[in-house]
Design an enzyme around this catalytic site. Structure first.
Site, PDB file in Angstrom:
ATOM      1  N   ASP A 136       0.955  -1.285   0.129  1.00  0.00           N
ATOM      2  CA  ASP A 136       0.165   0.118   0.073  1.00  0.00           C
ATOM      3  C   ASP A 136       0.721   1.270  -0.013  1.00  0.00           C
ATOM      4  O   ASP A 136       1.994   1.314   0.624  1.00  0.00           O
ATOM      5  CB  ASP A 136      -0.761  -0.018   1.480  1.00  0.00           C
ATOM      6  CG  ASP A 136      -2.161   0.785   0.857  1.00  0.00           C
ATOM      7  OD1 ASP A 136      -3.286   0.088   1.167  1.00  0.00           O
ATOM      8  OD2 ASP A 136      -2.004   2.031   0.781  1.00  0.00           O
TER       9      ASP A 136
ATOM     10  N   PHE B 257      -2.163   6.361   0.481  1.00  0.00           N
ATOM     11  CA  PHE B 257      -2.648   7.455  -0.124  1.00  0.00           C
ATOM     12  C   PHE B 257      -4.177   7.458   0.599  1.00  0.00           C
ATOM     13  O   PHE B 257      -4.344   8.552   1.194  1.00  0.00           O
ATOM     14  CB  PHE B 257      -3.033   7.199  -1.768  1.00  0.00           C
ATOM     15  CG  PHE B 257      -3.766   8.489  -2.265  1.00  0.00           C
ATOM     16  CD1 PHE B 257      -3.640   9.513  -2.077  1.00  0.00           C
ATOM     17  CD2 PHE B 257      -5.078   8.176  -2.964  1.00  0.00           C
ATOM     18  CE1 PHE B 257      -4.240  10.737  -2.211  1.00  0.00           C
ATOM     19  CE2 PHE B 257      -5.737   9.185  -3.217  1.00  0.00           C
ATOM     20  CZ  PHE B 257      -5.514  10.503  -3.362  1.00  0.00           C
TER      21      PHE B 257
ATOM     22  N   ASP C  48       4.078   2.008  -4.257  1.00  0.00           N
ATOM     23  CA  ASP C  48       3.073   2.410  -5.007  1.00  0.00           C
ATOM     24  C   ASP C  48       3.191   1.371  -6.259  1.00  0.00           C
ATOM     25  O   ASP C  48       4.022   1.398  -7.076  1.00  0.00           O
ATOM     26  CB  ASP C  48       3.513   3.904  -5.390  1.00  0.00           C
ATOM     27  CG  ASP C  48       2.554   4.646  -6.497  1.00  0.00           C
ATOM     28  OD1 ASP C  48       1.836   3.659  -7.453  1.00  0.00           O
ATOM     29  OD2 ASP C  48       2.251   5.913  -6.172  1.00  0.00           O
TER      30      ASP C  48
ATOM     31  N   TYR D  14     -11.693   7.438 -12.613  1.00  0.00           N
ATOM     32  CA  TYR D  14     -12.037   6.010 -12.140  1.00  0.00           C
ATOM     33  C   TYR D  14     -12.671   5.206 -13.110  1.00  0.00           C
ATOM     34  O   TYR D  14     -12.143   4.164 -13.097  1.00  0.00           O
ATOM     35  CB  TYR D  14     -12.965   6.598 -10.798  1.00  0.00           C
ATOM     36  CG  TYR D  14     -13.300   5.419  -9.916  1.00  0.00           C
ATOM     37  CD1 TYR D  14     -12.207   4.792  -9.125  1.00  0.00           C
ATOM     38  CD2 TYR D  14     -14.634   4.691  -9.863  1.00  0.00           C
ATOM     39  CE1 TYR D  14     -12.585   3.778  -8.234  1.00  0.00           C
ATOM     40  CE2 TYR D  14     -14.606   3.705  -9.117  1.00  0.00           C
ATOM     41  CZ  TYR D  14     -13.584   3.199  -8.282  1.00  0.00           C
ATOM     42  OH  TYR D  14     -13.795   2.072  -7.450  1.00  0.00           O
TER      43      TYR D  14
HETATM   44  N1  LIG Z   1     -15.718  -0.101  -1.282  1.00  0.00           N
HETATM   45  C1  LIG Z   1     -16.543  -0.168  -2.332  1.00  0.00           C
HETATM   46  O1  LIG Z   1     -17.876   0.160  -2.119  1.00  0.00           O
HETATM   47  C2  LIG Z   1     -16.203  -0.337  -3.575  1.00  0.00           C
HETATM   48  C3  LIG Z   1     -16.950  -0.461  -4.666  1.00  0.00           C
HETATM   49  C4  LIG Z   1     -16.473  -0.783  -6.104  1.00  0.00           C
HETATM   50  C5  LIG Z   1     -14.991  -1.120  -6.055  1.00  0.00           C
HETATM   51  N2  LIG Z   1     -14.152  -0.855  -5.148  1.00  0.00           N
HETATM   52  C6  LIG Z   1     -12.862  -1.166  -5.367  1.00  0.00           C
HETATM   53  O2  LIG Z   1     -12.070  -1.768  -4.231  1.00  0.00           O
HETATM   54  C7  LIG Z   1     -11.026  -1.554  -3.887  1.00  0.00           C
HETATM   55  C8  LIG Z   1     -10.765  -1.066  -2.379  1.00  0.00           C
HETATM   56  O3  LIG Z   1     -11.722  -0.233  -2.205  1.00  0.00           O
HETATM   57  P1  LIG Z   1     -11.886   0.678  -0.751  1.00  0.00           P
HETATM   58  O4  LIG Z   1     -13.062   0.657  -0.605  1.00  0.00           O
HETATM   59  O5  LIG Z   1     -11.115  -0.548   0.076  1.00  0.00           O
HETATM   60  O6  LIG Z   1     -10.854   2.052  -0.916  1.00  0.00           O
HETATM   61  P2  LIG Z   1      -9.779   2.461   0.001  1.00  0.00           P
HETATM   62  O7  LIG Z   1      -9.641   3.638  -0.633  1.00  0.00           O
HETATM   63  O8  LIG Z   1     -10.055   2.348   1.493  1.00  0.00           O
HETATM   64  O9  LIG Z   1      -8.468   1.488  -0.324  1.00  0.00           O
HETATM   65  C9  LIG Z   1      -7.543   1.564  -1.467  1.00  0.00           C
HETATM   66  C10 LIG Z   1      -6.376   1.312  -0.873  1.00  0.00           C
HETATM   67  O10 LIG Z   1      -5.388   1.581  -2.001  1.00  0.00           O
HETATM   68  C11 LIG Z   1      -4.427   2.098  -1.687  1.00  0.00           C
HETATM   69  N3  LIG Z   1      -3.813   2.743  -2.704  1.00  0.00           N
HETATM   70  C12 LIG Z   1      -4.102   3.638  -3.654  1.00  0.00           C
HETATM   71  N4  LIG Z   1      -3.359   3.907  -4.785  1.00  0.00           N
HETATM   72  C13 LIG Z   1      -2.439   3.187  -4.611  1.00  0.00           C
HETATM   73  C14 LIG Z   1      -1.025   2.981  -5.396  1.00  0.00           C
HETATM   74  N5  LIG Z   1      -0.891   3.614  -6.441  1.00  0.00           N
HETATM   75  N6  LIG Z   1      -0.274   1.812  -5.056  1.00  0.00           N
HETATM   76  C15 LIG Z   1      -0.442   1.053  -3.879  1.00  0.00           C
HETATM   77  N7  LIG Z   1      -1.754   1.403  -2.891  1.00  0.00           N
HETATM   78  C16 LIG Z   1      -2.533   2.441  -3.181  1.00  0.00           C
HETATM   79  C17 LIG Z   1      -4.867   3.181  -0.719  1.00  0.00           C
HETATM   80  O11 LIG Z   1      -3.815   3.989   0.193  1.00  0.00           O
HETATM   81  C18 LIG Z   1      -5.885   2.300   0.040  1.00  0.00           C
HETATM   82  O12 LIG Z   1      -5.195   1.491   1.138  1.00  0.00           O
HETATM   83  C19 LIG Z   1     -10.579  -0.262  -5.010  1.00  0.00           C
HETATM   84  O13 LIG Z   1      -9.874  -0.599  -6.157  1.00  0.00           O
HETATM   85  C20 LIG Z   1     -11.953  -0.050  -5.603  1.00  0.00           C
HETATM   86  O14 LIG Z   1     -12.022   0.643  -6.616  1.00  0.00           O
HETATM   87  C21 LIG Z   1     -14.680  -0.764  -3.929  1.00  0.00           C
END
Ligand SMILES: NC(=O)c1ccc[n+]([C@@H]2O[C@H](COP(=O)([O-])OP(=O)(O)OC[C@H]3O[C@@H](n4cnc5c(N)ncnc54)[C@H](O)[C@@H]3O)[C@@H](O)[C@H]2O)c1
Length: 315
Positions: A37, A40, A62, A149
């Site tokens: 992670d 971010f 990243d 996105y």
């Molecule tokens: N929560 C939802 O309702 C939902 C719905 C559809 C899709 N998703 C997908 O599920 C995944 C997780 O979502 P979430 O709700 O836990 O969001 P979140 O923002 O809590 O988690 C995303 C994580 O990715 C990390 N991150 C971001 N960019 C990065 C990079 N370049 N390199 C390494 N780490 C990076 C962030 O620091 C964070 O810990 C995402 O891909 C999101 O698109 C989530």
């Protein structure tokens, strides 16, 4: 009874909301978990309780840069998921989806790992059909503020399928619908956390539009269960597969339920709808039911109660 083989698993975005729950469940199943992670939107607080676990490892990295590790399976979750966060640096958002997918698929190809992509219902955009099944191609604005996105995730899906067709990488694509639960960000603008935080602080509850737009909400434990089951499907099953809760609620119903469960004195106020906000979003989960034998089991009130308890402590 024979012991299950221990797998080395990589979870990108593992310090985020969904990722931290996934790491927890994979560790509980006896596997080695490498959490990658860049912090971010995620944070160490989400995985603090796992840091001392002998099979858990954390790496700040990243995923827009290549990664060289030896793993059996990759869960690619890294990407900011809420509009406030993904619109903060839209170019980086697209890079995370697209360059991130290329890097993680390249890794999967090199080490012959299975790889699962956390895609999204946003690939359907503002859909013309309800509920959305996987065969629907979507209606997405390519040049709007949400496109970094939506289009980033669509391109990532394309890359997954091209690595599968061209390089025989074993892929799984999950289209995740609105998911909620403990460890959501308190101020990321997502509707469930928004309402809960506003209710707990006694602030006005902001409903965008007239509140009659609908959403379906899946509790995080149900979602994580589906992702793990999807990863375990046979190699010839790639998805895309919808994962979410088909039970629809209007935004107004959600606001009222949160108000009831928190016992708040907050009032509902109405604000204009943001650009490209979909009017309705509901998964068709027939494929998940037939392929995984999965459907969500957590009732909204039950999931909201657990989430409210988390926010009561976190705030
Ligand atoms: N929560 C939802 O309702 C939902 C719905 C559809 C899709 N998703 C997908 O599920 C995944 C997780 O979502 P979430 O709700 O836990 O969001 P979140 O923002 O809590 O988690 C995303 C994580 O990715 C990390 N991150 C971001 N960019 C990065 C990079 N370049 N390199 C390494 N780490 C990076 C962030 O620091 C964070 O810990 C995402 O891909 C999101 O698109 C989530």
């Amino acid at each position: 009874m024979a012991k299950l083989p221990v797998k080395k698993l990589l979870v990108t975005g593992g310090a985020g909301f969904l990722g931290s729950h996934l790491c927890e469940r994979l560790l509980a199943a006896g596997h080695d978990v490498l959490c990658v992670d860049n912090f971010f939107t995620g944070g160490k607080a989400n995985i603090e309780h796992l840091l001392k676990h002998p099979r858990f490892e954390l790496m700040r990295h990243d995923i827009t840069f290549p990664l060289y590790v030896e793993v059996d399976e990759i869960y690619n979750l890294a990407c900011p998921a809420s509009p406030v966060h993904y619109q903060f640096d839209p170019v980086q958002t697209t890079k995370t989806s697209v360059h991130g997918a290329i890097n993680m698929l390249g890794l999967a190809k090199r080490v012959k790992a299975r790889i699962l992509q956390a895609s999204t219902s946003e690939v359907y955009g503002d859909p013309e059909i309800h509920p959305q099944s996987e065969g629907y191609w979507g209606r997405v604005n390519p040049v709007g503020p949400r496109s970094c996105y939506d289009e980033g995730k669509r391109c990532a899906e394309t890359l997954f399928f091209d690595y599968w067709r061209q390089h025989s990488v074993r892929i799984k694509v999950a289209r995740i619908f609105n998911t909620y639960g403990p460890r959501m960000h308190p101020n990321d603008g997502r509707v469930v956390s928004n309402f809960i935080v506003q209710a707990l602080r006694g602030e006005d509850i902001t409903v965008y539009g007239d509140g009659r737009q609908t959403r379906s909400f899946c509790y995080v434990d149900d979602l994580v269960e589906a992702l793990i089951q999807l990863m375990d499907t046979a190699d010839d099953f790639t998805g895309p597969i919808n994962i979410g809760n088909p039970r629809e609620f209007t935004i107004l119903e959600l606001a009222e339920e949160v108000m009831r469960l928190t016992g708040t004195n907050s009032k509902i106020v109405f604000r204009p709808l943001p650009a490209d906000d979909p009017r309705q979003r509901q998964p068709d989960i027939a494929l998940a039911e037939s392929k995984l034998g999965w459907r969500p089991t957590t009732e909204l009130a039950q999931g909201l109660e657990r989430t409210i308890r988390y926010f009561q402590q976190a705030l």
